[in-house]
Design an enzyme around this catalytic site. Structure first.
Site, mmCIF file in Angstrom:
data_model
loop_
_atom_site.group_PDB
_atom_site.id
_atom_site.type_symbol
_atom_site.label_atom_id
_atom_site.label_comp_id
_atom_site.label_asym_id
_atom_site.label_seq_id
_atom_site.Cartn_x
_atom_site.Cartn_y
_atom_site.Cartn_z
ATOM 1 N N LYS A 13 0.819 -1.209 0.000
ATOM 2 C CA LYS A 13 0.000 0.000 0.000
ATOM 3 C C LYS A 13 0.856 1.264 0.000
ATOM 4 O O LYS A 13 0.611 2.192 -0.754
ATOM 5 C CB LYS A 13 -0.944 0.024 1.219
ATOM 6 C CG LYS A 13 -1.883 -1.163 1.280
ATOM 7 C CD LYS A 13 -2.896 -1.042 2.417
ATOM 8 C CE LYS A 13 -2.300 -0.991 3.810
ATOM 9 N NZ LYS A 13 -1.614 -2.238 4.216
ATOM 10 N N ARG A 88 -8.999 1.100 9.928
ATOM 11 C CA ARG A 88 -8.588 -0.267 10.226
ATOM 12 C C ARG A 88 -9.609 -0.972 11.095
ATOM 13 O O ARG A 88 -9.422 -2.142 11.422
ATOM 14 C CB ARG A 88 -7.257 -0.237 10.976
ATOM 15 C CG ARG A 88 -6.024 -0.598 10.124
ATOM 16 C CD ARG A 88 -4.833 -0.383 11.022
ATOM 17 N NE ARG A 88 -3.648 -1.087 10.672
ATOM 18 C CZ ARG A 88 -2.619 -0.537 10.009
ATOM 19 N NH1 ARG A 88 -2.710 0.670 9.515
ATOM 20 N NH2 ARG A 88 -1.516 -1.226 9.838
ATOM 21 N N ARG A 122 11.417 -6.490 4.267
ATOM 22 C CA ARG A 122 11.244 -5.038 4.129
ATOM 23 C C ARG A 122 12.298 -4.283 4.933
ATOM 24 O O ARG A 122 12.614 -4.630 6.065
ATOM 25 C CB ARG A 122 9.844 -4.649 4.608
ATOM 26 C CG ARG A 122 9.618 -3.150 4.572
ATOM 27 C CD ARG A 122 8.171 -2.809 4.456
ATOM 28 N NE ARG A 122 7.448 -3.004 5.706
ATOM 29 C CZ ARG A 122 6.152 -2.738 5.832
ATOM 30 N NH1 ARG A 122 5.451 -2.307 4.796
ATOM 31 N NH2 ARG A 122 5.550 -2.920 6.981
ATOM 32 N N ARG A 155 11.915 -2.317 10.572
ATOM 33 C CA ARG A 155 10.968 -1.831 11.577
ATOM 34 C C ARG A 155 10.817 -2.877 12.678
ATOM 35 O O ARG A 155 10.790 -4.067 12.397
ATOM 36 C CB ARG A 155 9.600 -1.595 10.922
ATOM 37 C CG ARG A 155 9.499 -0.285 10.204
ATOM 38 C CD ARG A 155 8.279 -0.193 9.318
ATOM 39 N NE ARG A 155 7.020 -0.630 9.940
ATOM 40 C CZ ARG A 155 5.823 -0.467 9.376
ATOM 41 N NH1 ARG A 155 5.722 0.126 8.186
ATOM 42 N NH2 ARG A 155 4.727 -0.877 9.970
ATOM 43 N N ARG A 166 0.316 -8.721 13.940
ATOM 44 C CA ARG A 166 -0.330 -7.761 13.028
ATOM 45 C C ARG A 166 -1.293 -8.456 12.077
ATOM 46 O O ARG A 166 -2.338 -7.918 11.743
ATOM 47 C CB ARG A 166 0.738 -7.001 12.221
ATOM 48 C CG ARG A 166 1.463 -5.958 13.081
ATOM 49 C CD ARG A 166 2.754 -5.532 12.457
ATOM 50 N NE ARG A 166 2.572 -4.681 11.306
ATOM 51 C CZ ARG A 166 3.458 -4.544 10.314
ATOM 52 N NH1 ARG A 166 4.577 -5.240 10.343
ATOM 53 N NH2 ARG A 166 3.233 -3.747 9.324
HETATM 54 P P1 AMP Z 1 1.421 0.587 9.211
HETATM 55 O O1 AMP Z 1 2.618 1.396 8.902
HETATM 56 O O2 AMP Z 1 0.197 1.006 8.442
HETATM 57 O O3 AMP Z 1 1.666 -0.900 9.118
HETATM 58 O O4 AMP Z 1 1.047 0.884 10.740
HETATM 59 C C1 AMP Z 1 1.958 0.607 11.780
HETATM 60 C C2 AMP Z 1 1.242 0.539 13.114
HETATM 61 O O5 AMP Z 1 0.645 1.802 13.417
HETATM 62 C C3 AMP Z 1 0.096 -0.453 13.223
HETATM 63 O O6 AMP Z 1 0.551 -1.772 13.466
HETATM 64 C C4 AMP Z 1 -0.677 0.118 14.398
HETATM 65 O O7 AMP Z 1 -0.010 -0.123 15.629
HETATM 66 C C5 AMP Z 1 -0.573 1.621 14.120
HETATM 67 N N1 AMP Z 1 -1.672 2.072 13.247
HETATM 68 C C6 AMP Z 1 -1.553 2.533 11.961
HETATM 69 N N2 AMP Z 1 -2.753 2.859 11.460
HETATM 70 C C7 AMP Z 1 -3.660 2.585 12.436
HETATM 71 C C8 AMP Z 1 -5.078 2.677 12.532
HETATM 72 N N3 AMP Z 1 -5.831 3.109 11.499
HETATM 73 N N4 AMP Z 1 -5.670 2.316 13.701
HETATM 74 C C9 AMP Z 1 -4.952 1.889 14.745
HETATM 75 N N5 AMP Z 1 -3.609 1.748 14.728
HETATM 76 C C10 AMP Z 1 -2.962 2.089 13.587
#
Ligand code: AMP
Length: 208
Positions: A13, A88, A122, A155, A166
């Site tokens: 994404k 989410r 990644r 990360r 996740r």
């Molecule tokens: P991402 O980079 O999108 O994989 O997001 C990394 C982390 O940020 C996730 O595993 C959550 O801990 C937090 N996070 C990102 N977006 C959301 C969301 N919409 N709602 C809740 N937590 C989020």
């Protein structure tokens, strides 16, 4: 054009959003990136969410919704945006309905086996958030960001235990959004298994 990018972690994404941002001149709003910037800058929000991100759990809805509401209120989001990683949960999707009109929800479709391969390989540049993959999208010099010359990192939440959490969180809280948006006639499936260039070409076709 207001777009939501929906899909499991590791589906590409962020990579495709960066390409859409460039081509369509609309901001790429990644809630994960916003949280990581807050953690890096040691803001109150950053301190509050740091351990949550490291574990792969979700930040509470009210915190996330407030952050997105503020971000969508900024000038650059007035003529369109790509929301990556939000909503989410169903509660976040309901809240978004009150904030903005969504045009399309692009559902990134990828097999679980491919997701695991992508997440474990990644690597990211901490300051710009630019992502690479050690096999599929390597930097020009191993371990170094092409533009900033900074070292690439993995990360914390791309390490195995957090990845599994996740994916569980995705299945339980986020996957129900597929039906949510399907029922509202907004969902478009995108085969995310190909190269970024091919996926982007397919998406451009869809958006025509
Ligand atoms: P991402 O980079 O999108 O994989 O997001 C990394 C982390 O940020 C996730 O595993 C959550 O801990 C937090 N996070 C990102 N977006 C959301 C969301 N919409 N709602 C809740 N937590 C989020």
């Amino acid at each position: 054009m207001n777009l939501i990018f929906l899909g499991p972690p590791g589906a590409g994404k962020g990579t495709i959003a960066a390409m859409v941002k460039e081509a369509y001149q609309i901001p790429h709003i990644s809630t994960g990136d916003l949280f990581r910037a807050n953690i890096k800058n040691e803001t109150e929000l950053g301190k509050r969410v740091k351990a949550i991100l490291a574990s792969g759990d979700l930040v509470p809805d009210e915190v996330t919704i407030k952050m997105v509401d503020n971000r969508l209120g900024e000038d650059d989001a007035k003529n369109g945006y790509i929301l990556d990683g939000f909503p989410r949960t169903i509660a976040q999707a309901d809240a978004l309905k009150e904030m903005s009109k969504v045009d399309y929800v692009i559902n990134f479709v990828l097999e679980r086996e491919d997701i695991l391969k992508r997440l474990s390989g990644r690597r990211v540049c901490k300051s710009t958030g630019r992502t690479y993959h050690i096999l599929y999208n390597p930097p020009k010099v191993e371990g170094i960001d092409d533009e900033t010359g900074e070292p690439l990192i993995q990360r914390d939440d791309d390490k195995e235990e957090a990845i599994l959490n996740r994916l569980e969180v995705y299945d339980k809280s986020t996957a129900p959004l597929i039906d949510y948006y399907k029922e509202r006639g907004l969902l478009i499936d995108l085969d995310a298994s190909k190269s970024p260039e091919e996926v982007f070409a397919e998406l451009k076709n869809i958006l025509k």
